[in-house]
Write a protein that holds these residues in place. Structure first.
Motif, PDB file in Angstrom:
ATOM      1  N   SER A   7      -0.870  -2.847   2.767  1.00  0.00           N
ATOM      2  CA  SER A   7       0.574  -2.867   2.980  1.00  0.00           C
ATOM      3  C   SER A   7       1.262  -4.015   2.250  1.00  0.00           C
ATOM      4  CB  SER A   7       0.877  -2.955   4.482  1.00  0.00           C
ATOM      5  OG  SER A   7       0.386  -1.825   5.166  1.00  0.00           O
ATOM      6  N   ILE A   8       0.525  -5.083   1.957  1.00  0.00           N
ATOM      7  CA  ILE A   8       1.142  -6.220   1.263  1.00  0.00           C
ATOM      8  C   ILE A   8       0.634  -6.345  -0.181  1.00  0.00           C
ATOM      9  CG2 ILE A   8       1.469  -7.500   3.403  1.00  0.00           C
ATOM     10  CD1 ILE A   8      -0.938  -9.229   2.644  1.00  0.00           C
ATOM     11  N   SER A   9      -0.119  -5.338  -0.625  1.00  0.00           N
ATOM     12  CA  SER A   9      -0.686  -5.374  -1.974  1.00  0.00           C
ATOM     13  C   SER A   9       0.408  -5.344  -3.033  1.00  0.00           C
ATOM     14  CB  SER A   9      -1.635  -4.182  -2.163  1.00  0.00           C
ATOM     15  OG  SER A   9      -2.036  -4.062  -3.509  1.00  0.00           O
ATOM     16  N   SER A  10       0.128  -5.976  -4.170  1.00  0.00           N
ATOM     17  CA  SER A  10       1.072  -5.962  -5.291  1.00  0.00           C
ATOM     18  C   SER A  10       0.897  -4.728  -6.169  1.00  0.00           C
ATOM     19  CB  SER A  10       0.881  -7.222  -6.148  1.00  0.00           C
ATOM     20  OG  SER A  10      -0.434  -7.255  -6.690  1.00  0.00           O
ATOM     21  N   SER A  11      -0.086  -3.894  -5.843  1.00  0.00           N
ATOM     22  CA  SER A  11      -0.348  -2.696  -6.633  1.00  0.00           C
ATOM     23  C   SER A  11       0.844  -1.760  -6.613  1.00  0.00           C
ATOM     24  CB  SER A  11      -1.583  -1.964  -6.092  1.00  0.00           C
ATOM     25  OG  SER A  11      -1.743  -0.707  -6.731  1.00  0.00           O
ATOM     26  N   GLU A  12       1.127  -1.107  -7.724  1.00  0.00           N
ATOM     27  CA  GLU A  12       2.233  -0.157  -7.805  1.00  0.00           C
ATOM     28  C   GLU A  12       1.858   1.174  -7.159  1.00  0.00           C
ATOM     29  OE1 GLU A  12       5.317  -0.610  -8.735  1.00  0.00           O
ATOM     30  OE2 GLU A  12       4.843  -2.718  -9.037  1.00  0.00           O
ATOM     31  N   GLU A  13       0.586   1.389  -6.878  1.00  0.00           N
ATOM     32  CA  GLU A  13       0.147   2.612  -6.240  1.00  0.00           C
ATOM     33  C   GLU A  13       0.031   2.403  -4.739  1.00  0.00           C
ATOM     34  OE1 GLU A  13      -3.442   4.022  -7.918  1.00  0.00           O
ATOM     35  OE2 GLU A  13      -2.549   4.558  -9.842  1.00  0.00           O
ATOM     36  N   ILE A  14       0.464   3.377  -3.980  1.00  0.00           N
ATOM     37  CA  ILE A  14       0.348   3.305  -2.530  1.00  0.00           C
ATOM     38  C   ILE A  14      -1.107   3.546  -2.151  1.00  0.00           C
ATOM     39  CG2 ILE A  14       0.957   4.425  -0.358  1.00  0.00           C
ATOM     40  CD1 ILE A  14       3.706   4.936  -1.458  1.00  0.00           C
ATOM     41  N   GLN A  15      -1.666   2.615  -1.424  1.00  0.00           N
ATOM     42  CA  GLN A  15      -3.048   2.712  -0.992  1.00  0.00           C
ATOM     43  C   GLN A  15      -3.096   2.971   0.507  1.00  0.00           C
ATOM     44  OE1 GLN A  15      -4.480  -1.120  -2.260  1.00  0.00           O
ATOM     45  NE2 GLN A  15      -4.933  -0.409  -4.327  1.00  0.00           N
ATOM     46  N   GLU A  16      -4.044   3.778   0.905  1.00  0.00           N
ATOM     47  CA  GLU A  16      -4.219   4.100   2.318  1.00  0.00           C
ATOM     48  C   GLU A  16      -5.555   3.546   2.809  1.00  0.00           C
ATOM     49  OE1 GLU A  16      -1.917   5.334   4.040  1.00  0.00           O
ATOM     50  OE2 GLU A  16      -0.560   6.152   2.521  1.00  0.00           O
ATOM     51  N   PRO A  17      -5.634   3.178   4.116  1.00  0.00           N
ATOM     52  CA  PRO A  17      -4.579   3.265   5.131  1.00  0.00           C
ATOM     53  C   PRO A  17      -3.557   2.141   4.966  1.00  0.00           C
ATOM     54  CG  PRO A  17      -6.510   2.214   6.064  1.00  0.00           C
ATOM     55  CD  PRO A  17      -6.893   2.646   4.672  1.00  0.00           C
ATOM     56  N   SER A  43      -4.153 -13.517   0.851  1.00  0.00           N
ATOM     57  CA  SER A  43      -3.323 -12.360   0.505  1.00  0.00           C
ATOM     58  C   SER A  43      -1.930 -12.490   1.095  1.00  0.00           C
ATOM     59  CB  SER A  43      -3.987 -11.072   1.007  1.00  0.00           C
ATOM     60  OG  SER A  43      -5.239 -10.869   0.380  1.00  0.00           O
ATOM     61  N   TRP A  44      -1.863 -13.017   2.312  1.00  0.00           N
ATOM     62  CA  TRP A  44      -0.561 -13.218   2.959  1.00  0.00           C
ATOM     63  C   TRP A  44       0.270 -14.259   2.210  1.00  0.00           C
ATOM     64  CZ3 TRP A  44       2.773 -10.978   5.867  1.00  0.00           C
ATOM     65  CH2 TRP A  44       3.695 -11.697   6.629  1.00  0.00           C
ATOM     66  N   LYS A  45      -0.384 -15.329   1.801  1.00  0.00           N
ATOM     67  CA  LYS A  45       0.316 -16.380   1.057  1.00  0.00           C
ATOM     68  C   LYS A  45       0.847 -15.832  -0.268  1.00  0.00           C
ATOM     69  CE  LYS A  45      -0.339 -21.028  -0.854  1.00  0.00           C
ATOM     70  NZ  LYS A  45      -1.303 -22.150  -1.038  1.00  0.00           N
ATOM     71  N   GLU A  46       0.028 -15.034  -0.962  1.00  0.00           N
ATOM     72  CA  GLU A  46       0.454 -14.467  -2.238  1.00  0.00           C
ATOM     73  C   GLU A  46       1.618 -13.495  -2.041  1.00  0.00           C
ATOM     74  OE1 GLU A  46      -3.119 -12.733  -3.706  1.00  0.00           O
ATOM     75  OE2 GLU A  46      -3.941 -14.639  -4.462  1.00  0.00           O
ATOM     76  N   ALA A  47       1.566 -12.698  -0.963  1.00  0.00           N
ATOM     77  CA  ALA A  47       2.640 -11.748  -0.696  1.00  0.00           C
ATOM     78  C   ALA A  47       3.950 -12.476  -0.401  1.00  0.00           C
ATOM     79  CB  ALA A  47       2.260 -10.844   0.474  1.00  0.00           C
ATOM     80  N   ARG A  48       3.859 -13.577   0.353  1.00  0.00           N
ATOM     81  CA  ARG A  48       5.052 -14.371   0.657  1.00  0.00           C
ATOM     82  C   ARG A  48       5.641 -14.978  -0.620  1.00  0.00           C
ATOM     83  NH1 ARG A  48       6.444 -16.451   5.272  1.00  0.00           N
ATOM     84  NH2 ARG A  48       6.572 -18.567   4.443  1.00  0.00           N
ATOM     85  N   SER A  49       4.765 -15.435  -1.505  1.00  0.00           N
ATOM     86  CA  SER A  49       5.242 -16.023  -2.761  1.00  0.00           C
ATOM     87  C   SER A  49       5.956 -14.976  -3.612  1.00  0.00           C
ATOM     88  CB  SER A  49       4.060 -16.621  -3.539  1.00  0.00           C
ATOM     89  OG  SER A  49       3.474 -17.693  -2.833  1.00  0.00           O
TER      90      SER A  49
END
Length: 235
Positions: A128-138, A199-205
């Motif tokens: 959910s917080i990935s920088s990927s342009e593709e939607i990944q599940e779950p 990952s959370w820190k990178e998403a916040r940045s």
């Protein structure tokens, strides 16, 4: 708080503390004294984990644990006493015999719990917080900034609780297989916790950069990333 390359990074839940480390010959006990003063936690109510191992010898110099400027240490502690090793000498409930095999079963059960009950939620959170342009599940069903913040906190607490339970397992000194298994288990759960926080820190940045604002960067617990709208789906 600003830091330098000679500082230790102490990760305590959502908090980040930077402790100057001028000399790695200082003892673990001295570091614990400093952290006790900074956090308000009694020394007996927190543990320090580095590289998948709990640091226990208060008389040992920090160099013995491989610590140096820039190293990261996880502090596990609360305002209430930490759980102690389970006493199997007298209990009304059935318990495993105090054997190396029993200890190995207990360690495996804890890892199974992490893999079966925490990993699916962790995977959904990271997707959910990935920088990927593709939607990944779950993925998290409603990944608002508030929900992501709450889920990050929940997952972090679950992983810290698992680390505490693993540390409360005390194999006898001659049970080499059990000691290695516990160390490997602690390292595995610690890696999950590190991945969650990184990952959370990178998403916040990324969120700060996208919004052109520095709001929420002073504390690890403030705010959260606003998820991007993604148009591509994984096939």
């Amino acid at each position: 708080m600003s830091s330098s390359k000679s500082d230790l990074l102490i990760k305590w839940g959502r908090e980040r503390l930077y402790i100057p480390l001028p000399d790695t010959s200082i003892t673990l006990g001295k570091l614990k004294d400093e952290l006790s003063e900074r956090t308000g936690l009694p020394i007996g109510q927190f543990k320090l984990v580095h590289a998948g191992a709990v640091m226990k010898d208060n008389n040992a110099p920090l160099a013995n644990y491989g610590l140096k400027g820039g190293s990261t240490v996880t502090l596990i502690g609360t305002s209430t006493p930490l759980p102690k090793a389970r006493d199997t000498s007298a209990s009304s409930k059935p318990t495993l015999p105090r054997t190396q095999e029993g200890i190995l079963i207990t360690i495996k059960a804890e890892l199974d719990n992490v893999q079966q009950k925490i990993h699916p939620s962790l995977e959904a959170f990271l997707n959910s917080i990935s920088s990927s342009e593709e939607i990944q599940e779950p993925r998290i069903v409603n990944p608002t900034a508030e929900n992501l913040q709450l889920e990050h906190t929940r997952l972090g607490e679950l992983l810290l609780q698992s680390l505490l339970r693993l540390d409360a397992i005390n194999p006898d000194s001659e049970w080499e297989d059990a000691r290695k298994a516990r160390k490997a288990a602690v390292k595995e759960v610690q890696a999950d916790l590190d991945k969650l926080d990184t990952s959370w820190k990178e998403a916040r940045s990324r969120a700060v950069a996208a919004n052109g604002s520095t709001e929420g960067t002073t504390s690890a617990g403030d705010g959260g990333p606003t998820p991007k709208s993604k148009s591509k789906r994984r096939k």
